[in-house]
Motif scaffolding. Structure first.
Motif, short mmCIF file in Angstrom:
data_model
loop_
_atom_site.label_atom_id
_atom_site.label_comp_id
_atom_site.label_asym_id
_atom_site.label_seq_id
_atom_site.Cartn_x
_atom_site.Cartn_y
_atom_site.Cartn_z
N PHE A 41 3.88 -7.39 11.31
CA PHE A 41 5.17 -8.07 11.19
C PHE A 41 5.61 -8.63 12.54
N ASP A 42 5.49 -7.82 13.58
CA ASP A 42 5.91 -8.26 14.92
C ASP A 42 5.07 -9.43 15.44
N ARG A 43 3.86 -9.56 14.92
CA ARG A 43 2.99 -10.68 15.31
C ARG A 43 3.19 -11.90 14.40
N ASN A 44 4.24 -11.83 13.57
CA ASN A 44 4.60 -12.93 12.66
C ASN A 44 3.53 -13.23 11.61
N LEU A 45 2.78 -12.19 11.23
CA LEU A 45 1.84 -12.36 10.13
C LEU A 45 2.60 -12.22 8.82
N TRP A 46 2.11 -12.81 7.78
CA TRP A 46 2.72 -12.69 6.47
C TRP A 46 2.31 -11.36 5.87
N VAL A 47 3.27 -10.51 5.57
CA VAL A 47 3.00 -9.19 5.02
C VAL A 47 3.89 -8.93 3.81
N THR A 48 3.40 -8.08 2.93
CA THR A 48 4.23 -7.56 1.85
C THR A 48 4.06 -6.05 1.82
N ILE A 49 5.01 -5.40 1.21
CA ILE A 49 4.92 -3.95 1.00
C ILE A 49 4.69 -3.75 -0.49
N SER A 50 3.64 -3.02 -0.80
CA SER A 50 3.27 -2.80 -2.20
C SER A 50 2.97 -1.32 -2.44
N THR A 51 2.68 -0.99 -3.69
CA THR A 51 2.48 0.41 -4.06
C THR A 51 1.03 0.78 -4.33
N ASP A 52 0.14 -0.18 -4.51
CA ASP A 52 -1.24 0.07 -4.92
C ASP A 52 -1.21 0.64 -6.33
N ASP A 53 -1.37 1.92 -6.51
CA ASP A 53 -1.37 2.56 -7.83
C ASP A 53 -0.25 3.61 -7.85
N PRO A 54 0.94 3.24 -8.32
CA PRO A 54 2.09 4.15 -8.25
C PRO A 54 1.85 5.51 -8.88
N ALA A 55 1.17 5.56 -10.02
CA ALA A 55 0.96 6.85 -10.69
C ALA A 55 0.01 7.74 -9.90
N LEU A 56 -1.02 7.16 -9.34
CA LEU A 56 -1.99 7.94 -8.58
C LEU A 56 -1.40 8.44 -7.26
N PHE A 57 -0.62 7.61 -6.59
CA PHE A 57 -0.10 7.96 -5.27
C PHE A 57 1.34 8.47 -5.29
N HIS A 58 1.90 8.65 -6.47
CA HIS A 58 3.24 9.21 -6.65
C HIS A 58 4.27 8.48 -5.78
N THR A 59 4.32 7.18 -5.95
CA THR A 59 5.25 6.36 -5.17
C THR A 59 5.77 5.23 -6.04
N ASN A 60 6.72 4.51 -5.51
CA ASN A 60 7.23 3.30 -6.14
C ASN A 60 7.66 2.36 -5.02
N LEU A 61 8.05 1.18 -5.40
CA LEU A 61 8.37 0.18 -4.37
C LEU A 61 9.58 0.59 -3.53
N LEU A 62 10.57 1.20 -4.14
CA LEU A 62 11.73 1.67 -3.37
C LEU A 62 11.31 2.69 -2.32
N ARG A 63 10.45 3.61 -2.72
CA ARG A 63 9.97 4.63 -1.76
C ARG A 63 9.17 3.97 -0.63
N GLU A 64 8.34 3.00 -0.94
CA GLU A 64 7.55 2.34 0.10
C GLU A 64 8.45 1.61 1.10
N TYR A 65 9.47 0.94 0.60
CA TYR A 65 10.41 0.26 1.51
C TYR A 65 11.20 1.29 2.33
N SER A 66 11.58 2.39 1.70
CA SER A 66 12.30 3.44 2.43
C SER A 66 11.44 4.02 3.53
N LEU A 67 10.17 4.25 3.24
CA LEU A 67 9.25 4.76 4.26
C LEU A 67 9.07 3.76 5.40
N ALA A 68 9.05 2.48 5.06
CA ALA A 68 8.94 1.46 6.12
C ALA A 68 10.14 1.54 7.06
N ALA A 69 11.31 1.79 6.50
CA ALA A 69 12.51 1.93 7.33
C ALA A 69 12.48 3.23 8.12
#
Length: 114
Positions: A41-69
């Motif tokens: 992000f700091d290098r101005n690359l285009w990035v997204t935050i995703s979940t991959d496989d939410p059921a397998l990794f016990h996550t969701n998009l809200l959790r991934e964004y929260s972890l990024a913060a």
């Protein structure tokens, strides 16, 4: 230069050992704070935050964004920019994604001003 988007799945990258391998560490020696998302992000690359496989990794998009913060130090404004890149990179025709992006931007502005 080509605006190729890097889809980042932090929890998945940690759980699969990909993050440890990238950093040259053992799986138990690496933390989400070491994920390259911040660097990208700091290098101005285009990035997204995703979940991959939410059921397998016990996550969701809200959790991934929260972890990024929480773990990577992203501000609300930076997270909005990442979300915007998600809309901009979506495999949808412009006439379908632009109204969605405009709605998102309007709501994000409202929330950030509260």
């Amino acid at each position: 230069r080509d605006q190729i988007t890097l889809e980042c799945c932090p929890t998945s990258n940690l759980a699969t050992g990909a993050l440890a391998q990238l950093r040259g560490l053992a799986a138990g020696e690496v933390a989400l704070s070491q994920h390259p998302l911040r660097e990208f992000f700091d290098r101005n690359l285009w990035v997204t935050i995703s979940t991959d496989d939410p059921a397998l990794f016990h996550t969701n998009l809200l959790r991934e964004y929260s972890l990024a913060a929480e773990e990577m130090g992203f501000s609300p404004e930076e997270l909005v920019r990442i979300a915007e890149m998600s809309f901009e990179s979506a495999f949808l025709p412009p006439e379908e994604k632009l109204p969605l992006l405009e709605t998102f931007r309007k709501r994000a502005r409202e929330l950030l001003s509260e």
